[in-house]
Design a protein around this motif. Structure first.
Motif, PDB file in Angstrom:
ATOM      1  N   GLN A 124      61.933  22.822  48.327  1.00 57.84           N
ATOM      2  CA  GLN A 124      62.997  22.069  49.146  1.00 57.84           C
ATOM      3  C   GLN A 124      63.613  20.881  48.703  1.00 57.84           C
ATOM      4  N   THR A 125      64.930  20.612  48.472  1.00 59.10           N
ATOM      5  CA  THR A 125      65.511  19.472  48.109  1.00 59.10           C
ATOM      6  C   THR A 125      66.531  18.949  49.124  1.00 59.10           C
ATOM      7  N   PHE A 126      66.492  17.817  49.534  1.00 59.14           N
ATOM      8  CA  PHE A 126      67.302  17.147  50.470  1.00 59.14           C
ATOM      9  C   PHE A 126      68.108  16.053  49.704  1.00 59.14           C
ATOM     10  N   ILE A 127      69.422  15.894  50.096  1.00 55.14           N
ATOM     11  CA  ILE A 127      70.420  15.107  49.468  1.00 55.14           C
ATOM     12  C   ILE A 127      71.165  14.455  50.520  1.00 55.14           C
ATOM     13  N   ALA A 128      71.211  13.154  50.574  1.00 60.68           N
ATOM     14  CA  ALA A 128      71.884  12.204  51.426  1.00 60.68           C
ATOM     15  C   ALA A 128      73.512  12.128  50.546  1.00 60.68           C
ATOM     16  N   ASN A 129      74.357  13.030  51.165  1.00 55.07           N
ATOM     17  CA  ASN A 129      75.520  13.052  50.667  1.00 55.07           C
ATOM     18  C   ASN A 129      76.537  12.147  51.085  1.00 55.07           C
ATOM     19  N   SER A 130      76.330  10.705  50.895  1.00 54.03           N
ATOM     20  CA  SER A 130      77.102   9.621  51.513  1.00 54.03           C
ATOM     21  C   SER A 130      78.512   9.794  51.489  1.00 54.03           C
ATOM     22  N   GLY A 131      79.252  10.284  50.701  1.00 52.00           N
ATOM     23  CA  GLY A 131      80.595  10.239  50.723  1.00 52.00           C
ATOM     24  C   GLY A 131      81.128  11.334  51.665  1.00 52.00           C
ATOM     25  N   GLY A 132      80.187  12.559  51.803  1.00 49.97           N
ATOM     26  CA  GLY A 132      80.528  13.441  52.726  1.00 49.97           C
ATOM     27  C   GLY A 132      80.157  13.425  54.079  1.00 49.97           C
ATOM     28  N   GLY A 133      79.356  12.365  54.355  1.00 49.89           N
ATOM     29  CA  GLY A 133      78.826  12.230  55.703  1.00 49.89           C
ATOM     30  C   GLY A 133      77.749  13.312  56.036  1.00 49.89           C
ATOM     31  N   ASP A 134      77.123  13.623  55.281  1.00 47.79           N
ATOM     32  CA  ASP A 134      76.181  14.691  55.640  1.00 47.79           C
ATOM     33  C   ASP A 134      74.780  14.505  54.909  1.00 47.79           C
ATOM     34  N   VAL A 135      73.817  15.327  55.310  1.00 48.42           N
ATOM     35  CA  VAL A 135      72.548  15.539  54.469  1.00 48.42           C
ATOM     36  C   VAL A 135      72.283  17.015  54.022  1.00 48.42           C
ATOM     37  N   ARG A 136      72.217  17.393  53.032  1.00 50.10           N
ATOM     38  CA  ARG A 136      72.128  18.658  52.503  1.00 50.10           C
ATOM     39  C   ARG A 136      70.615  19.116  52.238  1.00 50.10           C
ATOM     40  N   GLU A 137      70.540  20.491  52.459  1.00 50.05           N
ATOM     41  CA  GLU A 137      69.128  20.897  52.125  1.00 50.05           C
ATOM     42  C   GLU A 137      69.469  22.291  51.160  1.00 50.05           C
ATOM     43  N   PHE A 158      72.900  18.662  57.701  1.00 45.76           N
ATOM     44  CA  PHE A 158      72.776  18.169  58.854  1.00 45.76           C
ATOM     45  C   PHE A 158      73.927  17.166  59.160  1.00 45.76           C
ATOM     46  N   THR A 159      74.830  17.085  60.149  1.00 47.48           N
ATOM     47  CA  THR A 159      76.052  16.207  60.687  1.00 47.48           C
ATOM     48  C   THR A 159      75.869  15.947  62.055  1.00 47.48           C
ATOM     49  N   PRO A 160      76.734  14.840  62.195  1.00 44.91           N
ATOM     50  CA  PRO A 160      77.271  14.068  61.592  1.00 44.91           C
ATOM     51  C   PRO A 160      76.546  12.753  61.226  1.00 44.91           C
ATOM     52  N   PHE A 161      76.682  12.105  59.976  1.00 45.69           N
ATOM     53  CA  PHE A 161      76.499  10.828  59.764  1.00 45.69           C
ATOM     54  C   PHE A 161      77.635   9.929  59.142  1.00 45.69           C
ATOM     55  N   ARG A 162      77.487   8.560  59.240  1.00 47.98           N
ATOM     56  CA  ARG A 162      78.709   7.841  58.737  1.00 47.98           C
ATOM     57  C   ARG A 162      78.421   7.817  57.012  1.00 47.98           C
ATOM     58  N   THR A 163      77.382   7.053  56.806  1.00 47.36           N
ATOM     59  CA  THR A 163      76.940   6.907  55.450  1.00 47.36           C
ATOM     60  C   THR A 163      75.365   7.245  55.356  1.00 47.36           C
ATOM     61  N   PRO A 164      74.879   8.579  55.174  1.00 50.26           N
ATOM     62  CA  PRO A 164      73.621   8.640  54.918  1.00 50.26           C
ATOM     63  C   PRO A 164      73.060   8.124  53.755  1.00 50.26           C
ATOM     64  N   ALA A 165      71.942   7.272  53.662  1.00 51.36           N
ATOM     65  CA  ALA A 165      71.569   6.380  52.439  1.00 51.36           C
ATOM     66  C   ALA A 165      70.312   6.579  51.871  1.00 51.36           C
ATOM     67  N   ALA A 166      69.377   6.965  52.870  1.00 52.49           N
ATOM     68  CA  ALA A 166      67.930   7.114  52.392  1.00 52.49           C
ATOM     69  C   ALA A 166      67.327   8.180  53.433  1.00 52.49           C
ATOM     70  N   LEU A 167      66.227   8.963  52.648  1.00 52.51           N
ATOM     71  CA  LEU A 167      65.535   9.906  53.133  1.00 52.51           C
ATOM     72  C   LEU A 167      64.058   9.691  53.167  1.00 52.51           C
ATOM     73  N   ALA A 168      63.339  10.442  54.115  1.00 50.97           N
ATOM     74  CA  ALA A 168      61.935  10.424  53.745  1.00 50.97           C
ATOM     75  C   ALA A 168      61.373  11.658  54.797  1.00 50.97           C
ATOM     76  N   LEU A 169      60.242  12.123  54.226  1.00 51.91           N
ATOM     77  CA  LEU A 169      59.651  13.188  54.853  1.00 51.91           C
ATOM     78  C   LEU A 169      58.083  13.306  55.137  1.00 51.91           C
ATOM     79  N   SER A 170      57.765  13.672  56.334  1.00 50.76           N
ATOM     80  CA  SER A 170      56.431  13.487  56.797  1.00 50.76           C
ATOM     81  C   SER A 170      56.404  14.335  57.946  1.00 50.76           C
ATOM     82  N   GLU A 171      55.169  15.268  57.700  1.00 48.43           N
ATOM     83  CA  GLU A 171      54.849  16.260  58.720  1.00 48.43           C
ATOM     84  C   GLU A 171      55.813  17.151  59.209  1.00 48.43           C
ATOM     85  N   GLY A 172      56.597  17.613  58.241  1.00 51.47           N
ATOM     86  CA  GLY A 172      57.716  18.558  58.657  1.00 51.47           C
ATOM     87  C   GLY A 172      58.956  17.744  59.427  1.00 51.47           C
ATOM     88  N   MET A 173      58.949  16.412  59.248  1.00 48.54           N
ATOM     89  CA  MET A 173      60.078  15.814  59.939  1.00 48.54           C
ATOM     90  C   MET A 173      60.857  15.127  58.611  1.00 48.54           C
TER      91      MET A 173
END
Length: 429
Positions: free
Chosen positions: A170-183, A194-209
């Motif tokens: 799995q790869t997750f990207i905080a696509n800040s200019g697009g306002g979404d997080v992509r898997e 995953f939408t909507p976000f204004r400026t997604p800037a940081a990601l973390a993954l823990s226990e399936g979350m």
């Protein structure tokens, strides 16, 4: 006594110009003195864009960009930032600070309201000035208009990605200019957004979350990747720009508050805060320390928490409740040097190599953003080395074995750097 506003006859128009104040009459003009790396300036932009839309032809907002860092004075870098930040009004580059001096601007952001006769009507400093500006505009006789709703952003290529997180396939990207997080899956195919976000800037993954920090939205949420149920954990944060989720704690770097805070993962109560909310570079325990726009977090195998301070161009650590600076001289000292002394320029990303993972164990990998470089630092020897140059605003980093994934924000892509072969390839764009 009324003061006539100095004319806009200095610098270079980046977008929407040229304009002279006398040519804009009878409109009022709101000048926004800003720099694109300043978190407080970024926080002001949605308010300015709304004001331009609300007051239409009776008001002209103009950005006056007066860069602090060398990279922020570059015209192409400013053009890219204007696109990334969604600035729709004209922007004038004032690299030498001529207009800054003429308007007696002392801090970013500063907004100067010029009336229809060309005189300075009011000056506003700092964030959250929307109500005061609105009142000043109405005092000048301007009336707001109804605005059409914005169209939702459509899926497309990556746009100014700021964070990347790779786990297994799995790869997750905080696509800040697009306002979404992509898997994405292992083949680089988009699985879901995953939408909507204004400026997604940081990601973390823990226990399936999946944990997401929305910098412009001032929030941190958690998404169950199985059910896609979303829970907002923190709100009204000041530009959360980095996340670290561990077994019992959640650590958040608030760039706008100049703090790093450790929270209990279950109760979400703060356990300890580092930084006293004043922007500066000062070591010390807890809130006796001073930070300057922290924008990256990582923990090494020895338990030390490391972060980068963007505005002080510093590499710093937290150990036994104490903040200590390894690289950095102050708010106005930066450069590009791997020795005597080591200097960075507005770094935004950091990742620690794990002992035994095959490449770079115990080393710190740094996105030296405004120098456009990937660097590696050895905490034991205090040595810095450049691994890769000619990057376009590298931001978030993620290390898995001998692969280092880099969110190259200005190039709208994520690249994979092979530490064993010392080579790279485009991973997702």
């Amino acid at each position: 006594m009324s003061v006539r506003a100095p004319e806009l006859d200095r610098g270079e128009w980046i977008a929407g110009g040229p304009h002279l104040l006398r040519e804009l009459r009878p409109r009022a003009v709101l000048l926004d003195f800003f720099t694109f790396g300043c978190i407080n300036c970024m926080n002001n932009l949605p308010m300015l864009i709304r004001l331009q839309a609300r007051y239409g032809d009776t008001l002209q907002v103009i950005g006056v960009h007066s860069g602090k860092f060398a990279h922020e004075k570059d015209a192409e870098a400013i053009r890219a930032a204007v696109a990334r930040l969604g600035i729709s009004y004209p922007v004038l580059n004032d690299p030498e600070g001529a207009l800054v001096d003429q308007y007696a601007v002392k801090a970013w952001p500063t907004m100067v309201l010029v009336n229809a006769e060309g005189y300075i009507a009011a000056t506003f400093r700092g964030e959250a000035q929307g109500v005061a500006i609105d009142l000043a505009l109405r005092k000048l006789g301007l009336l707001p208009r109804e605005c059409a709703a914005e169209s939702p952003a459509l899926p497309g290529p990556l746009r100014f990605p700021e964070a990347v997180l790779v786990r297994c396939e799995q790869t997750f990207i905080a696509n800040s200019g697009g306002g979404d997080v992509r898997e994405y899956n292992a083949a680089g195919q988009l699985v879901r957004r995953f939408t909507p976000f204004r400026t997604p800037a940081a990601l973390a993954l823990s226990e399936g979350m999946l944990y997401i920090a929305d910098r412009a939205g001032g929030s941190v949420c958690r998404i169950d990747l199985r059910t896609e149920e979303r829970t907002v954990l923190f709100e009204q944060l000041r530009s959360p720009s980095a996340l670290l989720v561990e077994e019992k704690t959640i650590t958040i770097a608030e760039a706008g508050a100049h703090t790093v805070t450790v929270y209990d993962k279950e109760t979400l109560q703060p356990l300890q805060t580092f930084g006293n909310r004043f922007e500066a570079l000062r070591d010390g325990a807890g809130e006796a320390a001073q930070l300057a726009q922290p924008m990256g977090l990582t923990r090494c195998d020895d338990g030390t928490l490391w972060f980068v301070d963007a505005e002080s161009s510093a590499l710093r650590s937290i150990e036994n409740g104490h903040v200590q600076t390894a690289v950095g001289e102050g708010l106005f000292i930066w450069g590009d040097s791997d020795s005597d002394p080591i200097l960075l320029q507005h770094p935004q990303g950091i990742a620690c190599g794990r002992i035994g993972d095959g490449c770079g164990g115990g080393r710190l990998f740094i996105a030296d953003t405004y120098n456009g470089k990937l660097k590696v630092y050895d905490p034991q020897s205090g040595r810095m080395m450049t691994l890769m140059a000619d990057l376009n605003e590298p931001a978030g980093l993620c290390k898995q074995g001998c692969s280092l994934y880099i969110a190259e924000s200005g190039a709208h892509r994520v690249i994979r750097y092979d530490l064993s072969a010392m080579s790279f390839e485009t991973y997702i764009a």
